[in-house]
Design a protein around this motif. Structure first.
Motif, PDB file in Angstrom:
ATOM      1  N   GLU A  97      -0.658   1.881 -11.960  1.00  0.00           N
ATOM      2  CA  GLU A  97      -2.261   1.547 -12.029  1.00  0.00           C
ATOM      3  C   GLU A  97      -2.429   2.449 -13.320  1.00  0.00           C
ATOM      4  O   GLU A  97      -3.642   1.973 -14.113  1.00  0.00           O
ATOM      5  CB  GLU A  97      -3.021   2.080 -10.817  1.00  0.00           C
ATOM      6  CG  GLU A  97      -2.402   1.645  -9.618  1.00  0.00           C
ATOM      7  CD  GLU A  97      -1.829   2.588  -8.855  1.00  0.00           C
ATOM      8  OE1 GLU A  97      -1.972   2.650  -7.959  1.00  0.00           O
ATOM      9  OE2 GLU A  97      -0.666   3.098  -9.565  1.00  0.00           O
TER      10      GLU A  97
ATOM     11  N   VAL B  51      -2.338  -3.372   0.750  1.00  0.00           N
ATOM     12  CA  VAL B  51      -2.591  -2.503  -0.418  1.00  0.00           C
ATOM     13  C   VAL B  51      -4.065  -2.284  -0.291  1.00  0.00           C
ATOM     14  O   VAL B  51      -5.069  -2.991  -0.383  1.00  0.00           O
ATOM     15  CB  VAL B  51      -2.334  -3.214  -1.841  1.00  0.00           C
ATOM     16  CG1 VAL B  51      -2.573  -2.118  -2.822  1.00  0.00           C
ATOM     17  CG2 VAL B  51      -0.679  -3.644  -1.762  1.00  0.00           C
TER      18      VAL B  51
ATOM     19  N   VAL C   7       3.775  -3.196  -6.484  1.00  0.00           N
ATOM     20  CA  VAL C   7       3.374  -2.740  -4.969  1.00  0.00           C
ATOM     21  C   VAL C   7       4.798  -2.794  -4.338  1.00  0.00           C
ATOM     22  O   VAL C   7       5.681  -3.541  -4.450  1.00  0.00           O
ATOM     23  CB  VAL C   7       2.698  -3.917  -4.253  1.00  0.00           C
ATOM     24  CG1 VAL C   7       2.321  -3.688  -3.049  1.00  0.00           C
ATOM     25  CG2 VAL C   7       1.198  -4.064  -5.239  1.00  0.00           C
TER      26      VAL C   7
ATOM     27  N   THR D 281       1.002   1.597  -4.508  1.00  0.00           N
ATOM     28  CA  THR D 281       1.341   0.926  -5.742  1.00  0.00           C
ATOM     29  C   THR D 281       1.655   1.931  -6.772  1.00  0.00           C
ATOM     30  O   THR D 281       1.570   3.042  -6.717  1.00  0.00           O
ATOM     31  CB  THR D 281      -0.311   0.302  -6.414  1.00  0.00           C
ATOM     32  OG1 THR D 281      -0.935   1.473  -6.366  1.00  0.00           O
ATOM     33  CG2 THR D 281      -0.380  -0.835  -5.291  1.00  0.00           C
TER      34      THR D 281
END
Length: 239
Positions: free
Chosen positions: A94, A22, A63, A91
């Motif tokens: 967020e 990530v 994720v 992802t």
């Protein structure tokens, strides 16, 4: 218990753990990434299973470890618009974490998907230790916004232009038996059409026109880019 005191679990301490894939955790050392991985809660989803619905306050960031997730929005016309596909190492959630707002989109697994899930309270603790994570989150959202603006600009162009741009963005197939510039369509034609803001019928006709012009060739889900300059000229408006 502080983050540095978290016990390491063998299931997450591995070169292939989701955290190491990530970008928002890329500024951490491998040891720190392994510590972060112990906060991840695994979730397996079957094809078509919802990650979250519209307006659902999950309090989670996701994720994608394997498989993929498609993010869609219901338009006023009642048609569903595919906005993006979240691939391994990427992802979602967020924006909800940073703003506290509920998502306006639906997220749904494609095929079988394995996710690593982070609770918002754990993310807050992480950012307190490593503020760089928040900066990388904002950078990721900025890149996503730029891609959305690019797509909106393309939507005023012909379907052929949108397809040309889409094909040029796909990774080339590699391997000893691969020759020429070949890409594998990562989605079915219905989803690609939705992503490009058109219909499956219009997509098929446009692909056929590009094939007739000698720009591409198609065999099932594999597209051979015969004339990349022709596709680039379409996208740049030089054609």
């Amino acid at each position: 218990m502080t983050m540095h005191e978290l016990p390491l679990r063998d299931v997450t301490v591995h070169d292939d753990n989701c955290v190491r894939r990530v970008p928002i955790f890329a500024g951490l050392t491998p040891a720190q990434q392994d510590l972060v991985a112990t906060m991840a809660r695994p979730r397996m989803l079957a094809d078509g299973e919802l990650v979250h619905g519209v307006g659902e306050q999950t309090g989670l960031m996701f994720v994608v470890h394997s498989g993929a997730v498609k993010v869609s929005r219901l338009l006023p016309s009642g048609r569903t618009q595919l906005l993006r596909v979240v691939s391994p190492g990427e992802t979602l959630g967020e924006y909800a974490f940073l703003t506290g707002s509920a998502p306006l989109e639906e997220a749904q697994a494609i095929d079988d998907a394995r996710l690593c899930v982070f609770v918002h309270d754990d993310l807050t603790s992480l950012i307190q230790h490593y503020p760089d994570i928040a900066q990388r989150m904002l950078r990721t959202l900025g890149e996503r916004l730029a891609q959305t603006e690019h797509q909106l600009t393309l939507n005023s162009q012909s379907v052929e232009v949108r397809i040309a741009d889409y094909l040029l963005q796909q990774p080339l197939l590699r391997g000893p038996e691969q020759t020429g510039m070949r890409v594998r369509l990562p989605l079915n034609k219905k989803d690609i059409a939705s992503l490009l803001g058109t219909t499956p019928e219009s997509l098929s006709r446009a692909l056929g026109r590009l094939r007739t012009k000698g720009a591409i060739d198609i065999a099932d889900e594999v597209v051979t880019i015969v004339d990349p300059e022709a596709l680039e000229s379409l996208v740049s408006g030089d054609d």
